[in-house]
Motif scaffolding. Structure first.
Motif, PDB file in Angstrom:
ATOM      1  N   GLN A 423     -55.649  15.970 -10.655  1.00 43.19           N
ATOM      2  CA  GLN A 423     -56.199  14.776 -10.533  1.00 43.19           C
ATOM      3  C   GLN A 423     -55.914  14.704  -9.236  1.00 43.19           C
ATOM      4  O   GLN A 423     -56.674  14.003  -8.467  1.00 43.19           O
ATOM      5  N   LEU A 424     -54.354  15.152  -8.741  1.00 42.86           N
ATOM      6  CA  LEU A 424     -54.636  14.973  -7.301  1.00 42.86           C
ATOM      7  C   LEU A 424     -53.668  16.096  -6.941  1.00 42.86           C
ATOM      8  O   LEU A 424     -54.455  16.586  -6.271  1.00 42.86           O
ATOM      9  N   ASP A 425     -52.396  16.018  -6.723  1.00 43.75           N
ATOM     10  CA  ASP A 425     -51.582  17.405  -6.020  1.00 43.75           C
ATOM     11  C   ASP A 425     -52.164  18.817  -6.314  1.00 43.75           C
ATOM     12  O   ASP A 425     -51.353  18.713  -8.455  1.00 43.75           O
ATOM     13  N   PRO A 426     -52.231  19.999  -6.054  1.00 45.83           N
ATOM     14  CA  PRO A 426     -52.416  21.178  -6.801  1.00 45.83           C
ATOM     15  C   PRO A 426     -50.897  21.526  -7.355  1.00 45.83           C
ATOM     16  O   PRO A 426     -49.895  22.184  -6.317  1.00 45.83           O
ATOM     17  N   ARG A 427     -50.459  22.184  -8.653  1.00 45.92           N
ATOM     18  CA  ARG A 427     -49.806  22.394  -8.898  1.00 45.92           C
ATOM     19  C   ARG A 427     -49.325  24.459  -8.962  1.00 45.92           C
ATOM     20  O   ARG A 427     -50.630  25.151  -9.180  1.00 45.92           O
ATOM     21  N   LEU A 428     -48.753  24.547  -9.592  1.00 46.63           N
ATOM     22  CA  LEU A 428     -48.102  26.271  -9.370  1.00 46.63           C
ATOM     23  C   LEU A 428     -48.299  26.071 -10.988  1.00 46.63           C
ATOM     24  O   LEU A 428     -48.397  25.478 -11.462  1.00 46.63           O
ATOM     25  N   ASN A 429     -49.036  27.341 -11.470  1.00 43.10           N
ATOM     26  CA  ASN A 429     -49.188  27.551 -12.434  1.00 43.10           C
ATOM     27  C   ASN A 429     -48.448  28.702 -13.394  1.00 43.10           C
ATOM     28  O   ASN A 429     -47.385  28.515 -12.569  1.00 43.10           O
ATOM     29  N   TYR A 430     -48.569  28.772 -13.944  1.00 38.57           N
ATOM     30  CA  TYR A 430     -47.722  29.058 -15.175  1.00 38.57           C
ATOM     31  C   TYR A 430     -46.840  31.187 -14.391  1.00 38.57           C
ATOM     32  O   TYR A 430     -45.558  30.434 -14.869  1.00 38.57           O
ATOM     33  N   GLN A 431     -48.037  31.557 -13.828  1.00 42.45           N
ATOM     34  CA  GLN A 431     -46.852  32.804 -13.886  1.00 42.45           C
ATOM     35  C   GLN A 431     -46.561  32.637 -11.879  1.00 42.45           C
ATOM     36  O   GLN A 431     -45.584  33.357 -11.526  1.00 42.45           O
ATOM     37  N   GLN A 432     -47.377  31.766 -11.139  1.00 43.62           N
ATOM     38  CA  GLN A 432     -47.165  31.139 -10.195  1.00 43.62           C
ATOM     39  C   GLN A 432     -45.462  31.450 -10.352  1.00 43.62           C
ATOM     40  O   GLN A 432     -44.487  30.882  -9.467  1.00 43.62           O
ATOM     41  N   ALA A 433     -45.387  29.915 -11.195  1.00 43.75           N
ATOM     42  CA  ALA A 433     -43.580  29.224 -11.025  1.00 43.75           C
ATOM     43  C   ALA A 433     -42.880  30.145 -11.384  1.00 43.75           C
ATOM     44  O   ALA A 433     -41.740  30.114 -11.059  1.00 43.75           O
ATOM     45  N   MET A 434     -42.762  31.208 -12.664  1.00 43.68           N
ATOM     46  CA  MET A 434     -42.416  32.359 -13.387  1.00 43.68           C
ATOM     47  C   MET A 434     -42.148  33.055 -12.007  1.00 43.68           C
ATOM     48  O   MET A 434     -40.902  33.091 -12.125  1.00 43.68           O
ATOM     49  N   GLU A 435     -43.012  33.153 -10.946  1.00 43.41           N
ATOM     50  CA  GLU A 435     -42.848  33.848  -9.471  1.00 43.41           C
ATOM     51  C   GLU A 435     -41.541  33.304  -9.175  1.00 43.41           C
ATOM     52  O   GLU A 435     -40.881  34.108  -8.495  1.00 43.41           O
ATOM     53  N   MET A 436     -41.846  32.395  -8.452  1.00 41.70           N
ATOM     54  CA  MET A 436     -41.474  31.574  -8.329  1.00 41.70           C
ATOM     55  C   MET A 436     -39.187  31.460  -8.153  1.00 41.70           C
ATOM     56  O   MET A 436     -39.290  32.162  -7.185  1.00 41.70           O
ATOM     57  N   ALA A 437     -39.594  31.727  -9.496  1.00 39.40           N
ATOM     58  CA  ALA A 437     -38.217  31.323 -10.200  1.00 39.40           C
ATOM     59  C   ALA A 437     -37.552  33.202  -9.466  1.00 39.40           C
ATOM     60  O   ALA A 437     -35.935  32.619  -9.088  1.00 39.40           O
ATOM     61  N   PHE A 438     -37.942  33.507  -9.950  1.00 37.82           N
ATOM     62  CA  PHE A 438     -37.333  34.972  -9.846  1.00 37.82           C
ATOM     63  C   PHE A 438     -37.482  35.222  -8.429  1.00 37.82           C
ATOM     64  O   PHE A 438     -35.641  35.650  -7.908  1.00 37.82           O
ATOM     65  N   LEU A 439     -38.564  34.846  -7.329  1.00 34.36           N
ATOM     66  CA  LEU A 439     -37.567  35.232  -6.281  1.00 34.36           C
ATOM     67  C   LEU A 439     -36.325  34.371  -5.625  1.00 34.36           C
ATOM     68  O   LEU A 439     -35.763  34.503  -4.807  1.00 34.36           O
ATOM     69  N   LEU A 440     -36.417  32.949  -6.550  1.00 34.48           N
ATOM     70  CA  LEU A 440     -35.462  32.096  -6.188  1.00 34.48           C
ATOM     71  C   LEU A 440     -34.208  32.841  -6.345  1.00 34.48           C
ATOM     72  O   LEU A 440     -32.890  32.446  -5.738  1.00 34.48           O
ATOM     73  N   ALA A 441     -33.973  33.440  -7.735  1.00 31.28           N
ATOM     74  CA  ALA A 441     -32.954  33.759  -7.785  1.00 31.28           C
ATOM     75  C   ALA A 441     -32.083  34.885  -7.003  1.00 31.28           C
ATOM     76  O   ALA A 441     -31.778  34.842  -6.579  1.00 31.28           O
ATOM     77  N   ARG A 442     -33.762  35.660  -5.835  1.00 32.14           N
ATOM     78  CA  ARG A 442     -33.048  36.256  -5.241  1.00 32.14           C
ATOM     79  C   ARG A 442     -32.427  35.533  -4.419  1.00 32.14           C
ATOM     80  O   ARG A 442     -30.598  36.344  -3.825  1.00 32.14           O
ATOM     81  N   LEU A 443     -32.966  34.647  -3.842  1.00 36.38           N
ATOM     82  CA  LEU A 443     -32.317  33.733  -3.078  1.00 36.38           C
ATOM     83  C   LEU A 443     -31.032  33.004  -2.965  1.00 36.38           C
ATOM     84  O   LEU A 443     -30.589  33.419  -2.012  1.00 36.38           O
ATOM     85  N   MET A 444     -30.374  32.508  -3.939  1.00 36.10           N
ATOM     86  CA  MET A 444     -29.677  32.545  -4.250  1.00 36.10           C
ATOM     87  C   MET A 444     -28.392  33.810  -4.267  1.00 36.10           C
ATOM     88  O   MET A 444     -27.679  33.113  -3.509  1.00 36.10           O
ATOM     89  N   ALA A 445     -29.173  34.599  -5.163  1.00 37.11           N
ATOM     90  CA  ALA A 445     -27.710  35.776  -4.819  1.00 37.11           C
ATOM     91  C   ALA A 445     -27.616  36.023  -3.290  1.00 37.11           C
ATOM     92  O   ALA A 445     -26.695  36.194  -3.306  1.00 37.11           O
ATOM     93  N   GLN A 446     -28.591  35.950  -2.968  1.00 31.39           N
ATOM     94  CA  GLN A 446     -28.480  36.951  -1.074  1.00 31.39           C
ATOM     95  C   GLN A 446     -28.139  36.137  -0.975  1.00 31.39           C
ATOM     96  O   GLN A 446     -26.768  35.804   0.158  1.00 31.39           O
ATOM     97  N   SER A 447     -27.860  34.511  -0.681  1.00 30.14           N
ATOM     98  CA  SER A 447     -27.373  33.284  -0.103  1.00 30.14           C
ATOM     99  C   SER A 447     -25.953  32.899  -0.056  1.00 30.14           C
ATOM    100  O   SER A 447     -24.823  32.618   0.896  1.00 30.14           O
ATOM    101  N   ARG A 448     -25.741  33.114  -1.756  1.00 25.00           N
ATOM    102  CA  ARG A 448     -24.099  33.721  -1.658  1.00 25.00           C
ATOM    103  C   ARG A 448     -23.511  35.029  -1.313  1.00 25.00           C
ATOM    104  O   ARG A 448     -22.030  35.062  -1.064  1.00 25.00           O
ATOM    105  N   GLY A 449     -23.812  36.111  -1.084  1.00 32.26           N
ATOM    106  CA  GLY A 449     -23.089  37.542  -0.447  1.00 32.26           C
ATOM    107  C   GLY A 449     -23.105  37.267   0.772  1.00 32.26           C
ATOM    108  O   GLY A 449     -22.694  36.282   1.848  1.00 32.26           O
TER     109      GLY A 449
END
Ligand code: PEP
Ligand code: CO
Length: 449
Positions: A423-449
């Protein structure tokens, strides 16, 4: 400790933005009186636990994953929608734990996210002008006088829906939910289509392996040995509602908002001398404040000092939402100003609200690439300043909607009308949200390195 001059009603002497106007104040008062007698939805010890976890995240020992609908609807208060919301947050958090190697705190935008700020007080269709829809707690989305007139009874309905939601969440967390842990049951079609397919496949395999290993060790399912907690959050927008759920509890000092664990102040209601900041400064919950491109470094510091004068770790989160276009200009001076004063702030990136756009056909959307750009920039800029990104805030759903453009699933502008449900703002769908989690995990691992 309760700050000087504060009481649960002290906000009433300040200008309160984004409040509905009820036709009959007496009916409102009677609904609020009723609400203030009803039992709390969450407890002070859960709230204090969350505050401790957010203090760990502020120190870089933990990561906050906050997400859910832009606004909940009464209609979606049903078992499959609630299960899907938990499922997506749980699965994303497992990816972050395993790929990012950090403990994760899960906070839903649910069990109370029923009030919305709007850019205009009214909406006009043809010759008819009506109040804007402000969320199911206030009025209804349909365009008629009856539906758009703010109705105090809806505050009670929202409280009840929140209670039903949190009741079911607690039950799911307590059992019957463990099969959602296993990546072999997840729907990860996007993985094959991603340019990072090989890396993601390895991540999925390693999550599966470590879960199986833990289960073998414990001789039981991970759901039982490693109880997962979920916390609730919503925008604390409707101040009379929040006030009615603000209570003192035995043997603990201060006042708690017991309608949610982790309320936040929106970008439109964060005026330093406004009613929202006044209300929030006195409650004992951990709180967040959304900051967008119009905030200056001085204003951010003034807000942090007003809302967390004692510098209590875990008390205050800045949810920054500048947008891909502005993050590189806006974020660094604010980090610097906050650091100069030595203020403990948890930095949490909302890469959704600064990246909303309207297509030529008038559909509100967000691009996956802009969302990932803002996330990547936030990791990079905080690290460069000697700090760290401690959390993320998404609008997402466990459903297969078509509201945001892009991602490996290849959603295009032409697809948006296929399953646009928000009804209001556009949301990530299931696949997009899971992909975002994989990207984030990658960024988290990189930013620790
Ligand atoms: C929201 O979180 O839905 C919202 C309105 O965000 P913001 O206050 O950041 O604009
Ligand atoms: Co929103």
């Amino acid at each position: 400790m309760t700050p000087a001059g504060w009481s649960p009603t002290s906000w009433q002497s300040r200008p309160a933005a984004q409040q509905p106007v009820y036709p009959d104040p007496a009916v409102l008062q009677s609904a609020l009186a009723h609400l203030s007698r009803l039992p709390p939805l969450v407890t002070s010890w859960e709230i204090e636990n969350l505050k401790r976890q957010l203090a760990e995240a502020t120190r870089g020992e933990r990561f906050l994953l906050q997400g859910g609908d832009c606004s909940e609807s009464f209609e979606d208060c049903e078992s499959s929608a609630i299960t899907k919301k938990l499922k997506i947050l749980l699965q994303m958090s497992l990816v972050l734990v395993h790929g990012g190697r950090r403990r994760v705190t899960r906070v839903g935008r649910f069990a109370g996210q029923y009030a919305k700020p709007r850019s205009a007080d009214t909406e006009k269709h043809g010759d008819t002008m009506l109040p804007s829809y402000r969320g199911d707690m206030i009025n209804r989305a349909g365009f008629s006088v009856a539906e758009r007139t703010p109705d105090p009874e809806l505050l009670l309905r929202a409280y009840e829906r929140s209670a039903l939601t949190i009741n079911f969440i607690r039950a799911l967390v307590d059992g019957g939910f463990a099969d959602l842990h296993h990546p072999e049951y997840w729907e990860l079609d996007f993985v094959e289509k991603s340019p990072l397919a090989a890396e993601y496949t390895r991540m999925v395999e390693s999550i599966g392996e470590s879960l199986r290993f833990m289960e073998t060790l414990a001789g039981s399912t991970v759901g039982e040995i490693n109880r997962v907690d979920f916390y609730t959050s919503h925008e604390g927008l409707h101040l009379p509602y929040e006030q009615a759920q603000t209570r003192q509890v035995p043997r603990r000092p201060g006042w708690y908002n017991l309608s949610t664990h982790f309320p936040w102040i929106g970008d439109r209601t964060r005026a330093l001398d406004g009613a929202h900041v006044e209300y929030f400064r006195g409650i004992a919950n951990p709180i967040a404040i959304k900051i967008g491109p119009s905030v200056t470094p001085d204003a951010a510091v003034a807000l942090a000092e007003r809302l967390n004068p004692a510098g209590e770790p875990g008390r205050l989160t800045f949810i920054h939402r500048f947008g891909a276009k502005h993050v590189e200009r806006c974020l660094p001076p604010i980090i610097e100003a906050v650091q100069r004063r030595g203020l403990p702030v948890l930095w949490c990136c909302d890469p959704m609200h600064g990246n909303t756009e309207t297509t030529s056909r008038g559909i509100k959307t967000r691009r996956f690439d802009n969302i990932t750009f803002e996330l990547e920039a936030s990791f990079r800029l905080l690290k460069a300043a000697g700090s760290h990104l401690g959390g993320v805030h998404f609008e997402l759903t466990g459903d297969d909607v078509t509201e945001c453009i892009g991602g490996a699933c290849g959603l295009t502008e032409a697809d948006l009308t296929k399953a646009y449900r928000s009804q209001l703002d556009p949301r990530l769908n299931y696949q997009q949200a899971m992909e975002m989690a994989f990207l984030l995990a990658r960024l988290m691992a990189q930013s620790r390195g």
